[in-house]
Scaffold this motif. Structure first.
Motif, PDB file in Angstrom:
ATOM      1  N   HIS A   1       0.843  -1.203   0.000  1.00  0.00           N
ATOM      2  CA  HIS A   1       0.000   0.000   0.000  1.00  0.00           C
ATOM      3  C   HIS A   1       0.877   1.251   0.000  1.00  0.00           C
ATOM      4  CE1 HIS A   1      -3.694  -2.273   1.848  1.00  0.00           C
ATOM      5  NE2 HIS A   1      -3.308  -2.713   0.674  1.00  0.00           N
ATOM      6  N   ALA A   2       1.950   1.197   0.792  1.00  0.00           N
ATOM      7  CA  ALA A   2       2.877   2.340   0.843  1.00  0.00           C
ATOM      8  C   ALA A   2       3.505   2.564  -0.531  1.00  0.00           C
ATOM      9  CB  ALA A   2       3.953   2.093   1.887  1.00  0.00           C
ATOM     10  N   ALA A   3       3.858   1.466  -1.202  1.00  0.00           N
ATOM     11  CA  ALA A   3       4.489   1.563  -2.531  1.00  0.00           C
ATOM     12  C   ALA A   3       3.523   2.179  -3.543  1.00  0.00           C
ATOM     13  CB  ALA A   3       4.934   0.180  -2.997  1.00  0.00           C
ATOM     14  N   ARG A   4       2.229   1.869  -3.397  1.00  0.00           N
ATOM     15  CA  ARG A   4       1.235   2.453  -4.314  1.00  0.00           C
ATOM     16  C   ARG A   4       1.016   3.932  -3.988  1.00  0.00           C
ATOM     17  NH1 ARG A   4      -0.973  -2.777  -4.412  1.00  0.00           N
ATOM     18  NH2 ARG A   4      -2.330  -2.520  -2.622  1.00  0.00           N
ATOM     19  N   TRP A   5       0.983   4.226  -2.692  1.00  0.00           N
ATOM     20  CA  TRP A   5       0.688   5.586  -2.251  1.00  0.00           C
ATOM     21  C   TRP A   5       1.748   6.592  -2.719  1.00  0.00           C
ATOM     22  CZ3 TRP A   5      -2.264   9.323  -0.889  1.00  0.00           C
ATOM     23  CH2 TRP A   5      -1.791  10.388  -0.140  1.00  0.00           C
ATOM     24  N   VAL A   6       3.033   6.210  -2.678  1.00  0.00           N
ATOM     25  CA  VAL A   6       4.089   7.188  -3.017  1.00  0.00           C
ATOM     26  C   VAL A   6       4.090   7.582  -4.500  1.00  0.00           C
ATOM     27  CG1 VAL A   6       5.613   6.519  -1.097  1.00  0.00           C
ATOM     28  CG2 VAL A   6       5.971   5.494  -3.359  1.00  0.00           C
ATOM     29  N   VAL A   7       3.379   6.822  -5.346  1.00  0.00           N
ATOM     30  CA  VAL A   7       3.317   7.203  -6.770  1.00  0.00           C
ATOM     31  C   VAL A   7       1.921   7.672  -7.182  1.00  0.00           C
ATOM     32  CG1 VAL A   7       5.275   5.795  -7.518  1.00  0.00           C
ATOM     33  CG2 VAL A   7       2.990   4.767  -7.461  1.00  0.00           C
ATOM     34  N   GLU A   8       1.100   8.043  -6.205  1.00  0.00           N
ATOM     35  CA  GLU A   8      -0.229   8.605  -6.521  1.00  0.00           C
ATOM     36  C   GLU A   8      -0.055   9.963  -7.211  1.00  0.00           C
ATOM     37  OE1 GLU A   8      -3.746   7.710  -5.470  1.00  0.00           O
ATOM     38  OE2 GLU A   8      -2.637   5.841  -5.750  1.00  0.00           O
ATOM     39  N   PRO A   9      -1.041  10.378  -8.028  1.00  0.00           N
ATOM     40  CA  PRO A   9      -0.997  11.724  -8.614  1.00  0.00           C
ATOM     41  C   PRO A   9      -0.855  12.760  -7.506  1.00  0.00           C
ATOM     42  CG  PRO A   9      -2.741  10.446  -9.626  1.00  0.00           C
ATOM     43  CD  PRO A   9      -2.207   9.619  -8.501  1.00  0.00           C
ATOM     44  N   GLY A  10       0.002  13.767  -7.752  1.00  0.00           N
ATOM     45  CA  GLY A  10       0.205  14.801  -6.735  1.00  0.00           C
ATOM     46  C   GLY A  10       1.403  14.506  -5.833  1.00  0.00           C
ATOM     47  N   GLN A  11       1.883  13.257  -5.841  1.00  0.00           N
ATOM     48  CA  GLN A  11       3.077  12.924  -5.052  1.00  0.00           C
ATOM     49  C   GLN A  11       4.324  13.265  -5.888  1.00  0.00           C
ATOM     50  OE1 GLN A  11       3.252  11.687  -1.861  1.00  0.00           O
ATOM     51  NE2 GLN A  11       1.046  11.872  -1.745  1.00  0.00           N
ATOM     52  N   PRO A  12       5.364  13.803  -5.231  1.00  0.00           N
ATOM     53  CA  PRO A  12       6.558  14.218  -6.001  1.00  0.00           C
ATOM     54  C   PRO A  12       7.178  13.081  -6.813  1.00  0.00           C
ATOM     55  CG  PRO A  12       6.843  14.602  -3.622  1.00  0.00           C
ATOM     56  CD  PRO A  12       5.449  14.142  -3.816  1.00  0.00           C
ATOM     57  N   ALA A  13       7.098  11.844  -6.316  1.00  0.00           N
ATOM     58  CA  ALA A  13       7.732  10.723  -7.029  1.00  0.00           C
ATOM     59  C   ALA A  13       7.134  10.540  -8.422  1.00  0.00           C
ATOM     60  CB  ALA A  13       7.587   9.430  -6.233  1.00  0.00           C
ATOM     61  N   LEU A  14       5.825  10.736  -8.537  1.00  0.00           N
ATOM     62  CA  LEU A  14       5.183  10.518  -9.845  1.00  0.00           C
ATOM     63  C   LEU A  14       5.709  11.533 -10.864  1.00  0.00           C
ATOM     64  CD1 LEU A  14       3.247   8.825 -11.500  1.00  0.00           C
ATOM     65  CD2 LEU A  14       1.418  10.403 -10.892  1.00  0.00           C
ATOM     66  N   ALA A  15       5.852  12.778 -10.440  1.00  0.00           N
ATOM     67  CA  ALA A  15       6.382  13.819 -11.341  1.00  0.00           C
ATOM     68  C   ALA A  15       7.789  13.446 -11.816  1.00  0.00           C
ATOM     69  CB  ALA A  15       6.386  15.164 -10.620  1.00  0.00           C
ATOM     70  N   LYS A  16       8.621  12.934 -10.893  1.00  0.00           N
ATOM     71  CA  LYS A  16       9.992  12.563 -11.262  1.00  0.00           C
ATOM     72  C   LYS A  16       9.999  11.388 -12.242  1.00  0.00           C
ATOM     73  CE  LYS A  16      12.522  14.277  -7.288  1.00  0.00           C
ATOM     74  NZ  LYS A  16      12.538  14.041  -5.856  1.00  0.00           N
TER      75      LYS A  16
ATOM     76  N   GLU B   1       4.366   8.496 -21.568  1.00  0.00           N
ATOM     77  CA  GLU B   1       3.747   7.194 -21.918  1.00  0.00           C
ATOM     78  C   GLU B   1       3.617   6.259 -20.708  1.00  0.00           C
ATOM     79  OE1 GLU B   1       8.095   6.788 -23.394  1.00  0.00           O
ATOM     80  OE2 GLU B   1       6.564   8.330 -23.246  1.00  0.00           O
ATOM     81  N   VAL B   2       4.231   6.623 -19.560  1.00  0.00           N
ATOM     82  CA  VAL B   2       4.023   5.793 -18.358  1.00  0.00           C
ATOM     83  C   VAL B   2       2.826   6.289 -17.536  1.00  0.00           C
ATOM     84  CG1 VAL B   2       6.422   5.006 -18.210  1.00  0.00           C
ATOM     85  CG2 VAL B   2       5.729   7.066 -16.956  1.00  0.00           C
ATOM     86  N   LEU B   3       2.051   7.220 -18.121  1.00  0.00           N
ATOM     87  CA  LEU B   3       0.829   7.686 -17.457  1.00  0.00           C
ATOM     88  C   LEU B   3      -0.401   7.160 -18.182  1.00  0.00           C
ATOM     89  CD1 LEU B   3       1.313  11.486 -16.622  1.00  0.00           C
ATOM     90  CD2 LEU B   3       1.303   9.556 -15.039  1.00  0.00           C
TER      91      LEU B   3
END
Length: 202
Positions: free
Chosen positions: A35-50, A58-60
């Motif tokens: 769950h933590a691994a999914r949460w850190v790449v949610e939209p709005g999380q800095p990791a997703l932008a990186k 194309e990974v979106l």
């Protein structure tokens, strides 16, 4: 007194979800690394932008969520890319887990993670419980649960730590090769024992 942390792991099809669920019913605070691994790449999380900046749009998916299948295809094909992603995500996942564990109010708390040993997350724990079952039984359970082929299950087994590797890290082993009632009574027995421990050790 700060709760001590029990790491709960087991290979695919071992039944660790059923074990985790019963610990929750007994009132134990539980954190799921997935769950933590999914949460850190949610939209709005800095990791997703990186991730998007590195791999491209194309990974979106169209809705702005991470397209896991597309990302998986990219990193499994290229070790360098996989390392880049792990270097980004592992510290964030660990931070998320640590923050969540810190909020626990039970005498001990559980970190459940299929990759407890492989990811180094076992370093966060004071004691490790491995849910184990004979390989053939684990393969059958997974095929039934995921409606998948034996080849697909074997591929997942190969990607996970070997059974020997997991058992080498174990303080406690719960062999889950009987029925659910027996499993629940084993969890209750372990829970009673864990309540007597200080810092995870007798």
């Amino acid at each position: 007194m700060k709760p001590w942390i029990l790491g709960l792991t087991g290979g695919i099809g071992s039944g660790k979800s059923a074990v985790a669920q019963h610990f929750i019913e007994l009132g134990v605070h539980l954190v799921d690394a997935d769950h933590a691994a999914r949460w850190v790449v949610e939209p709005g999380q800095p990791a997703l932008a990186k991730i998007v900046e590195h791999f491209g749009a194309e990974v979106l998916q169209a809705d702005g969520q991470l397209n896991r299948a597309a990302l998986r295809a990219r990193v499994f094909a290229d070790t360098t890319e996989r390392r880049w992603l792990e270097t980004l995500l592992h510290p964030l996942i660990r931070q998320e887990i640590t923050d969540y564990l810190a909020r626990a109010e039970s005498p001990y708390t559980i970190l459940v993670s299929p990759l407890l040993v492989e990811s180094g997350q076992h370093e966060l724990t004071q004691r490790i419980l491995v849910v184990d079952a004979p390989e053939q039984l684990r393969v059958q359970r997974t095929m039934q649960r995921d409606q998948t082929t034996e080849e697909q299950v074997q591929a997942i087994l190969k990607a996970q730590a070997t059974r020997e590797e997991r058992l080498r890290h174990a303080d406690d082993v719960l062999t889950n090769d009987r029925d659910l009632n027996w499993l629940r009574s084993e969890v209750e027995r372990l829970h009673t024992f864990y309540l007597t421990l200080r810092g995870g050790q007798p």
